[in-house]
Design a protein around this motif. Structure first.
Motif, PDB file in Angstrom:
ATOM      1  N   ARG A 193       0.829  -1.189   0.000  1.00  0.00           N
ATOM      2  CA  ARG A 193       0.000   0.000   0.000  1.00  0.00           C
ATOM      3  C   ARG A 193       0.872   1.250   0.000  1.00  0.00           C
ATOM      4  O   ARG A 193       2.090   1.181   0.250  1.00  0.00           O
ATOM      5  CB  ARG A 193      -0.931   0.031   1.211  1.00  0.00           C
ATOM      6  CG  ARG A 193      -0.237   0.170   2.563  1.00  0.00           C
ATOM      7  CD  ARG A 193      -1.240   0.014   3.694  1.00  0.00           C
ATOM      8  NE  ARG A 193      -0.640   0.195   5.015  1.00  0.00           N
ATOM      9  CZ  ARG A 193      -0.711   1.341   5.707  1.00  0.00           C
ATOM     10  NH1 ARG A 193      -1.318   2.398   5.193  1.00  0.00           N
ATOM     11  NH2 ARG A 193      -0.178   1.434   6.913  1.00  0.00           N
ATOM     12  N   CYS A 194       0.261   2.373  -0.295  1.00  0.00           N
ATOM     13  CA  CYS A 194       0.993   3.623  -0.264  1.00  0.00           C
ATOM     14  C   CYS A 194       0.080   4.740   0.204  1.00  0.00           C
ATOM     15  O   CYS A 194      -1.151   4.622   0.174  1.00  0.00           O
ATOM     16  CB  CYS A 194       1.610   3.952  -1.621  1.00  0.00           C
ATOM     17  SG  CYS A 194       0.435   4.463  -2.896  1.00  0.00           S
ATOM     18  N   VAL A 195       0.692   5.824   0.644  1.00  0.00           N
ATOM     19  CA  VAL A 195      -0.027   7.014   1.081  1.00  0.00           C
ATOM     20  C   VAL A 195       0.593   8.220   0.388  1.00  0.00           C
ATOM     21  O   VAL A 195       1.813   8.363   0.348  1.00  0.00           O
ATOM     22  CB  VAL A 195       0.051   7.202   2.605  1.00  0.00           C
ATOM     23  CG1 VAL A 195      -0.547   8.547   3.005  1.00  0.00           C
ATOM     24  CG2 VAL A 195      -0.673   6.082   3.329  1.00  0.00           C
ATOM     25  N   CYS A 196      -0.265   9.066  -0.150  1.00  0.00           N
ATOM     26  CA  CYS A 196       0.192  10.297  -0.778  1.00  0.00           C
ATOM     27  C   CYS A 196      -0.308  11.481   0.043  1.00  0.00           C
ATOM     28  O   CYS A 196      -1.497  11.569   0.368  1.00  0.00           O
ATOM     29  CB  CYS A 196      -0.332  10.402  -2.211  1.00  0.00           C
ATOM     30  SG  CYS A 196      -0.036  12.011  -3.000  1.00  0.00           S
ATOM     31  N   VAL A 197       0.595  12.381   0.386  1.00  0.00           N
ATOM     32  CA  VAL A 197       0.226  13.625   1.051  1.00  0.00           C
ATOM     33  C   VAL A 197       0.078  14.671  -0.052  1.00  0.00           C
ATOM     34  O   VAL A 197       1.036  14.973  -0.761  1.00  0.00           O
ATOM     35  CB  VAL A 197       1.302  14.061   2.065  1.00  0.00           C
ATOM     36  CG1 VAL A 197       0.802  15.268   2.858  1.00  0.00           C
ATOM     37  CG2 VAL A 197       1.668  12.917   2.991  1.00  0.00           C
ATOM     38  N   PHE A 198      -1.117  15.210  -0.203  1.00  0.00           N
ATOM     39  CA  PHE A 198      -1.433  16.079  -1.341  1.00  0.00           C
ATOM     40  C   PHE A 198      -1.994  17.416  -0.887  1.00  0.00           C
ATOM     41  O   PHE A 198      -2.903  17.478  -0.060  1.00  0.00           O
ATOM     42  CB  PHE A 198      -2.439  15.364  -2.253  1.00  0.00           C
ATOM     43  CG  PHE A 198      -3.049  16.223  -3.325  1.00  0.00           C
ATOM     44  CD1 PHE A 198      -2.265  16.997  -4.170  1.00  0.00           C
ATOM     45  CD2 PHE A 198      -4.431  16.259  -3.489  1.00  0.00           C
ATOM     46  CE1 PHE A 198      -2.835  17.790  -5.158  1.00  0.00           C
ATOM     47  CE2 PHE A 198      -5.015  17.041  -4.478  1.00  0.00           C
ATOM     48  CZ  PHE A 198      -4.215  17.812  -5.313  1.00  0.00           C
ATOM     49  N   GLN A 199      -1.433  18.482  -1.441  1.00  0.00           N
ATOM     50  CA  GLN A 199      -1.936  19.839  -1.203  1.00  0.00           C
ATOM     51  C   GLN A 199      -2.340  20.438  -2.544  1.00  0.00           C
ATOM     52  O   GLN A 199      -1.528  20.533  -3.463  1.00  0.00           O
ATOM     53  CB  GLN A 199      -0.848  20.696  -0.541  1.00  0.00           C
ATOM     54  CG  GLN A 199      -1.257  22.155  -0.327  1.00  0.00           C
ATOM     55  CD  GLN A 199      -0.152  22.954   0.342  1.00  0.00           C
ATOM     56  OE1 GLN A 199       0.150  22.773   1.513  1.00  0.00           O
ATOM     57  NE2 GLN A 199       0.479  23.839  -0.419  1.00  0.00           N
ATOM     58  N   ALA A 200      -3.605  20.842  -2.654  1.00  0.00           N
ATOM     59  CA  ALA A 200      -4.136  21.359  -3.913  1.00  0.00           C
ATOM     60  C   ALA A 200      -3.933  22.864  -4.023  1.00  0.00           C
ATOM     61  O   ALA A 200      -4.344  23.620  -3.147  1.00  0.00           O
ATOM     62  CB  ALA A 200      -5.625  21.028  -4.013  1.00  0.00           C
ATOM     63  N   LEU A 226      -4.945  13.086   2.480  1.00  0.00           N
ATOM     64  CA  LEU A 226      -4.202  11.837   2.314  1.00  0.00           C
ATOM     65  C   LEU A 226      -4.894  11.003   1.250  1.00  0.00           C
ATOM     66  O   LEU A 226      -6.115  10.856   1.271  1.00  0.00           O
ATOM     67  CB  LEU A 226      -4.148  11.057   3.624  1.00  0.00           C
ATOM     68  CG  LEU A 226      -3.413  11.695   4.791  1.00  0.00           C
ATOM     69  CD1 LEU A 226      -3.464  10.777   6.014  1.00  0.00           C
ATOM     70  CD2 LEU A 226      -1.971  12.019   4.431  1.00  0.00           C
ATOM     71  N   ILE A 227      -4.117  10.478   0.335  1.00  0.00           N
ATOM     72  CA  ILE A 227      -4.642   9.569  -0.688  1.00  0.00           C
ATOM     73  C   ILE A 227      -4.093   8.182  -0.369  1.00  0.00           C
ATOM     74  O   ILE A 227      -2.912   7.907  -0.554  1.00  0.00           O
ATOM     75  CB  ILE A 227      -4.225  10.011  -2.101  1.00  0.00           C
ATOM     76  CG1 ILE A 227      -4.673  11.459  -2.343  1.00  0.00           C
ATOM     77  CG2 ILE A 227      -4.822   9.085  -3.159  1.00  0.00           C
ATOM     78  CD1 ILE A 227      -4.221  12.029  -3.674  1.00  0.00           C
ATOM     79  N   HIS A 228      -4.975   7.330   0.153  1.00  0.00           N
ATOM     80  CA  HIS A 228      -4.578   5.979   0.562  1.00  0.00           C
ATOM     81  C   HIS A 228      -4.845   5.011  -0.590  1.00  0.00           C
ATOM     82  O   HIS A 228      -5.972   4.931  -1.084  1.00  0.00           O
ATOM     83  CB  HIS A 228      -5.398   5.514   1.773  1.00  0.00           C
ATOM     84  CG  HIS A 228      -5.384   6.455   2.930  1.00  0.00           C
ATOM     85  ND1 HIS A 228      -4.549   6.292   4.007  1.00  0.00           N
ATOM     86  CD2 HIS A 228      -6.123   7.575   3.196  1.00  0.00           C
ATOM     87  CE1 HIS A 228      -4.773   7.258   4.890  1.00  0.00           C
ATOM     88  NE2 HIS A 228      -5.723   8.050   4.412  1.00  0.00           N
ATOM     89  N   ILE A 231      -6.435  -2.007  -7.752  1.00  0.00           N
ATOM     90  CA  ILE A 231      -6.062  -1.149  -6.639  1.00  0.00           C
ATOM     91  C   ILE A 231      -7.301  -0.455  -6.085  1.00  0.00           C
ATOM     92  O   ILE A 231      -8.190  -0.041  -6.834  1.00  0.00           O
ATOM     93  CB  ILE A 231      -5.049  -0.066  -7.091  1.00  0.00           C
ATOM     94  CG1 ILE A 231      -3.801  -0.702  -7.724  1.00  0.00           C
ATOM     95  CG2 ILE A 231      -4.659   0.830  -5.915  1.00  0.00           C
ATOM     96  CD1 ILE A 231      -2.915  -1.454  -6.777  1.00  0.00           C
ATOM     97  N   THR A 232      -7.381  -0.333  -4.756  1.00  0.00           N
ATOM     98  CA  THR A 232      -8.439   0.452  -4.122  1.00  0.00           C
ATOM     99  C   THR A 232      -7.839   1.750  -3.601  1.00  0.00           C
ATOM    100  O   THR A 232      -6.643   1.824  -3.304  1.00  0.00           O
ATOM    101  CB  THR A 232      -9.092  -0.312  -2.960  1.00  0.00           C
ATOM    102  OG1 THR A 232      -8.086  -0.594  -1.966  1.00  0.00           O
ATOM    103  CG2 THR A 232      -9.704  -1.614  -3.442  1.00  0.00           C
ATOM    104  N   CYS A 233      -8.682   2.763  -3.490  1.00  0.00           N
ATOM    105  CA  CYS A 233      -8.170   4.073  -3.080  1.00  0.00           C
ATOM    106  C   CYS A 233      -9.248   4.868  -2.354  1.00  0.00           C
ATOM    107  O   CYS A 233     -10.437   4.763  -2.682  1.00  0.00           O
ATOM    108  CB  CYS A 233      -7.686   4.840  -4.318  1.00  0.00           C
ATOM    109  SG  CYS A 233      -7.033   6.478  -3.987  1.00  0.00           S
ATOM    110  N   LYS A 234      -8.820   5.660  -1.388  1.00  0.00           N
ATOM    111  CA  LYS A 234      -9.725   6.603  -0.744  1.00  0.00           C
ATOM    112  C   LYS A 234      -8.946   7.870  -0.404  1.00  0.00           C
ATOM    113  O   LYS A 234      -7.747   7.826  -0.097  1.00  0.00           O
ATOM    114  CB  LYS A 234     -10.370   6.004   0.509  1.00  0.00           C
ATOM    115  CG  LYS A 234      -9.410   5.694   1.643  1.00  0.00           C
ATOM    116  CD  LYS A 234     -10.161   5.162   2.862  1.00  0.00           C
ATOM    117  CE  LYS A 234      -9.213   4.873   4.024  1.00  0.00           C
ATOM    118  NZ  LYS A 234      -9.940   4.419   5.229  1.00  0.00           N
TER     119      LYS A 234
END
Length: 260
Positions: A150-157, A212-214, A227-230
Motif C-alpha cells: 500500500r501507499c499514502v500520498c500527502v497532497f496539497q491542492a 491523504l490519498i490511501h 487497486i483500491t483508493c480513498k
C-alpha cells in the motif's frame, strides 16, 4: 550492429546523448572498431561526446518547499520518520516505509524497472509537475510500504486546481488518484497502463487543503492489477473520495509507441 555512419547520425542529431559507447555497441563491434586504425579517430570523438540530452540527476519535486502549509509539513515529517534507517545488532535496518522521489518517472522503483528507467528518464516532467510555480497546482509526495502493498500520498491542492468556487476540481482529484494508484501498481507489477478508473465523490474538497490519498493492492490476476483508493482529511475523519482502479501490465515497446 551499429556502423559508424549510424553513430555519426546519432551524434549529429543529439538523440542519444548521455549513454556510454559501451552501452550502445556489442563487444564484437567494440573490438572491431578498436582494432581498426581507420576507426581510432571516430572512437575518440564518440567516447568524449555526451550522448543523452537529459540530466543524470533529475530534480526531486516532492521535497518540502515554501508553498507547503504547516499541516503539509507536519504530515510529511510524520511519514518521513517511518522511512528512517536504524542500526540494530550492528546491522542496518530500514523502516517499513519508503519515500518515492518525484522525478520524471518513478518506474525505476518498480519490479524490474531499473533498466527501463535509464531509457525513459527525461527532462520533461510528469503531467502533475508541468507547472513550475511552487504551490500553484499539485504539491504531493508518495510514501510506499511494499510489505503491506500500500501507499499514502500527502497532497496539497493549489489555486489553479479550482473547480467550484473555493473547491478542488473533480478532474484534478481524478488525476491524483490515477497518479497514486498507478504508482503503487507500477511499484508492485512493473510498467502498467490505466485500464479502468471508477470514482465516487463523497464530499467537496476545499481548495488549498491537505489530504491523504490511501491506495492499497486489492489483487493481481495475470497482467491485471486491481487497486483500491480513498481520499481523506489528514486525521482521516472525513472521506472525500473513494475509487477502484485497474491497471494492465505492458511491454516496454508500448512505452515507445511500438505496436509489436
Amino acid at each position: 550492429m551499429l556502423g559508424l555512419s549510424v553513430m555519426r547520425r546519432l551524434l549529429i542529431s543529439g538523440g542519444m546523448r548521455g549513454l556510454r559507447l559501451q552501452q550502445l555497441l556489442s563487444e564484437e563491434t567494440l573490438r572491431h572498431l578498436q582494432t581498426s586504425p581507420h576507426n581510432t579517430r571516430h572512437i575518440s570523438v564518440i567516447s568524449t561526446v555526451s550522448l543523452w540530452p537529459f540530466s543524470s540527476q533529475p530534480r526531486d519535486f516532492s521535497q518540502p518547499n515554501s508553498s507547503w502549509s504547516p499541516e503539509m509539513h507536519k504530515v510529511y515529517d510524520n511519514y518521513n520518520a517511518l522511512c528512517d534507517t536504524d542500526i540494530e545488532n550492528g546491522e542496518e535496518k530500514r523502516g517499513p516505509w519508503r519515500k518515492l522521489p518525484s522525478y520524471n518517472r518513478s518506474i525505476k522503483y518498480a519490479t524490474g524497472g531499473i533498466h527501463l528507467s535509464k531509457l525513459i528518464q527525461a527532462k520533461a516532467r510528469l503531467f502533475t509537475r508541468n507547472v513550475k510555480e511552487q504551490g500553484a497546482t499539485f504539491e504531493y509526495v508518495v510514501f510506499v510500504n511494499k510489505e503491506e502493498k500500500r501507499c499514502v500520498c500527502v497532497f496539497q491542492a493549489g489555486r489553479l486546481l479550482e473547480g467550484a468556487p473555493g473547491h478542488v476540481h473533480g478532474g484534478a482529484i481524478a488525476t491524483m488518484i490515477d497518479t497514486v494508484t498507478g504508482t503503487l501498481a507500477g511499484f508492485l507489477s512493473g510498467p502498467v497502463m490505466t485500464a479502468n478508473l471508477n470514482i465516487d465523490y463523497r464530499n467537496p474538497m476545499p481548495l488549498g487543503s491537505v489530504v491523504l490519498i490511501h491506495s492499497a493492492l486489492d489483487r493481481i490476476e495475470g497482467r491485471k492489477t486491481y487497486i483500491t483508493c480513498k481520499v481523506t482529511s489528514t486525521d482521516e475523519s472525513k472521506l472525500y473520495t473513494e475509487s477502484t482502479a485497474l491497471f494492465v501490465s505492458i511491454s516496454v515497446g508500448h512505452l515507445f509507441g511500438s505496436r509489436n
